[in-house]
Enzyme design. Structure first.
Site, PDB file in Angstrom:
ATOM      1  N   GLY A 195      39.640  72.478  73.490  1.00  0.00           N
ATOM      2  CA  GLY A 195      39.378  73.855  73.079  1.00  0.00           C
ATOM      3  C   GLY A 195      38.328  74.565  73.908  1.00  0.00           C
TER       4      GLY A 195
ATOM      5  CG  ASN B   6      46.813  68.814  66.830  1.00  0.00           C
ATOM      6  OD1 ASN B   6      47.110  69.247  65.710  1.00  0.00           O
ATOM      7  ND2 ASN B   6      45.652  68.239  67.079  1.00  0.00           N
ATOM      8  CD1 TRP B   7      51.331  74.061  66.979  1.00  0.00           C
ATOM      9  CD2 TRP B   7      52.384  74.577  65.066  1.00  0.00           C
ATOM     10  NE1 TRP B   7      52.572  74.553  67.304  1.00  0.00           N
ATOM     11  CE2 TRP B   7      53.240  74.877  66.145  1.00  0.00           C
ATOM     12  CE3 TRP B   7      52.837  74.814  63.764  1.00  0.00           C
ATOM     13  CZ2 TRP B   7      54.515  75.409  65.964  1.00  0.00           C
ATOM     14  CZ3 TRP B   7      54.105  75.338  63.582  1.00  0.00           C
ATOM     15  CH2 TRP B   7      54.925  75.636  64.666  1.00  0.00           C
ATOM     16  CE  LYS B   8      43.358  70.874  68.142  1.00  0.00           C
ATOM     17  NZ  LYS B   8      42.166  70.853  68.977  1.00  0.00           N
TER      18      LYS B   8
ATOM     19  CD  GLU C  95      43.678  65.252  72.062  1.00  0.00           C
ATOM     20  OE1 GLU C  95      44.449  66.148  72.424  1.00  0.00           O
ATOM     21  OE2 GLU C  95      43.157  65.210  70.930  1.00  0.00           O
TER      22      GLU C  95
ATOM     23  CD  GLU D  21      39.934  69.485  66.531  1.00  0.00           C
ATOM     24  OE1 GLU D  21      40.913  69.600  65.781  1.00  0.00           O
ATOM     25  OE2 GLU D  21      39.889  69.990  67.675  1.00  0.00           O
TER      26      GLU D  21
ATOM     27  CB  SER E 159      41.544  72.710  78.330  1.00  0.00           C
ATOM     28  OG  SER E 159      40.489  73.011  77.435  1.00  0.00           O
TER      29      SER E 159
ATOM     30  N   GLY F 143      46.763  71.615  72.141  1.00  0.00           N
ATOM     31  CA  GLY F 143      46.269  72.375  71.004  1.00  0.00           C
ATOM     32  C   GLY F 143      46.585  73.854  71.169  1.00  0.00           C
ATOM     33  N   GLY F 144      45.600  74.624  71.613  1.00  0.00           N
ATOM     34  CA  GLY F 144      45.710  76.085  71.716  1.00  0.00           C
ATOM     35  C   GLY F 144      46.998  76.583  72.361  1.00  0.00           C
TER      36      GLY F 144
ATOM     37  CG  HIS G  46      42.409  65.390  66.842  1.00  0.00           C
ATOM     38  ND1 HIS G  46      41.247  66.132  66.955  1.00  0.00           N
ATOM     39  CD2 HIS G  46      43.244  65.855  67.798  1.00  0.00           C
ATOM     40  CE1 HIS G  46      41.401  67.004  67.939  1.00  0.00           C
ATOM     41  NE2 HIS G  46      42.602  66.864  68.474  1.00  0.00           N
TER      42      HIS G  46
HETATM   43  P1  13P Z   1      43.300  72.203  73.208  1.00  0.00           P
HETATM   44  O1  13P Z   1      44.595  72.057  73.939  1.00  0.00           O
HETATM   45  O2  13P Z   1      43.179  73.465  72.419  1.00  0.00           O
HETATM   46  O3  13P Z   1      42.133  71.936  74.105  1.00  0.00           O
HETATM   47  O4  13P Z   1      43.265  71.026  72.097  1.00  0.00           O
HETATM   48  C1  13P Z   1      43.574  69.744  72.463  1.00  0.00           C
HETATM   49  C2  13P Z   1      43.728  68.935  71.241  1.00  0.00           C
HETATM   50  O5  13P Z   1      42.781  68.679  70.522  1.00  0.00           O
HETATM   51  C3  13P Z   1      45.087  68.457  70.905  1.00  0.00           C
HETATM   52  O6  13P Z   1      45.043  67.492  69.902  1.00  0.00           O
END
Ligand code: 13P
Length: 248
Positions: free
Chosen positions: A172, A9-11, A166, A96, A212, A233-234, A94
């Site tokens: 993050g 997920n590149w956000k 999640e 967020e 993470s 994510g990251g 998600h």
């Molecule tokens: P991180 O891997 O950066 O913690 O993010 C997880 C995430 O929200 C994937 O959707």
């Protein structure tokens, strides 16, 4: 047998040209990969991402969509628009989006139904906050998220859905859930799906862990009995994602 789904997920990261370059790099690393690989860039990157992924085993997904077919919803994107581009998956609910864009369990449910109507595979996110975990209500909260998410969805459609567990406190933060924490919640999600439908449906649905995930912890997480890959994510923005996808 459920197939591992390693998803990025590149956000809100990467421009269209950066997206294409990253996918071209990842393509090399996923040649012969036994797992399903999914990249979810922003809407504007989707056409370039799909073009770059052509001829590879990388699938492309969106990070969100609206639950209506079309209409006066400024700034929104419909399932039909995604489908026509060649998008195959869509992340729904998600944390967020729930936190910053007022998504609720009910809109999540409406979006899942809409995605399935257009033959898009929903990756449905759920997860508790740190306060909920500390208050000991993690399982009750997630069961309620799952029950509303799957409301009105047939057994035949349910098996197509991917659930991503999640925990919000792990996103993050670099504070990954322990393997036991991740496994026990994913098992509880599967049990809840079994209660809604039946054993066979529960056994067929893919459940990912997210929060993470990195190249160092992916293998241990993804080999748990009820964890079928990750939503990353990251670490999906780094070259290391190739290692996560091909975890050993
Ligand atoms: P991180 O891997 O950066 O913690 O993010 C997880 C995430 O929200 C994937 O959707």
């Amino acid at each position: 047998m459920r197939k591992i789904l390693a998803a990025g997920n590149w956000k809100m990261n990467n421009t269209p040209s950066q997206a294409a370059a990253m996918i071209n790099e990842l393509k090399e690393k996923t040649k012969g990969c036994k797992n399903d690989v999914l990249i979810c860039p922003t809407f504007v990157c989707l056409p370039d991402a799909i073009k770059a992924a052509e001829g590879s085993n990388i699938k492309i997904g969106a990070q969100n969509m609206h639950f209506e077919d079309k209409g006066a919803f400024t700034g929104e994107v419909s399932a039909a628009m995604l489908k026509e581009l060649g998008v195959e998956y869509v992340i729904i609910g998600h944390s967020e989006r729930r936190e910053y864009f007022a998504e609720t369990d009910d809109t999540v449910n409406a979006k899942i139904i809409q995605a399935l109507k257009y033959d898009l595979i929903p990756v449905v996110c759920c997860g508790e906050s740190l306060k909920q975990r500390e208050d000991g209500i993690t399982f009750d909260f997630i069961r309620s998220q799952i029950k509303i998410a799957f409301r009105g969805i047939s057994k035949e459609d349910a098996v197509k859905i991917v659930v991503a567990y999640e925990p919000i406190w792990a996103i993050g933060t670099g504070k990954v859930a322990t393997t036991e924490q991740a496994q026990e919640v994913c098992a509880a999600i599967r049990a809840c799906i079994g209660e809604i439908y039946d054993e066979a449906t529960a056994a067929a649905i893919r459940i990912q862990y997210g929060g993470s995930v990195n190249a160092g912890n992916a293998a241990e997480l993804f080999t748990q009995a009820d964890i079928d890959g990750g939503l990353v994510g990251g670490a999906s923005l780094k070259a290391d994602f190739g290692k996560i996808v091909n975890y050993k």
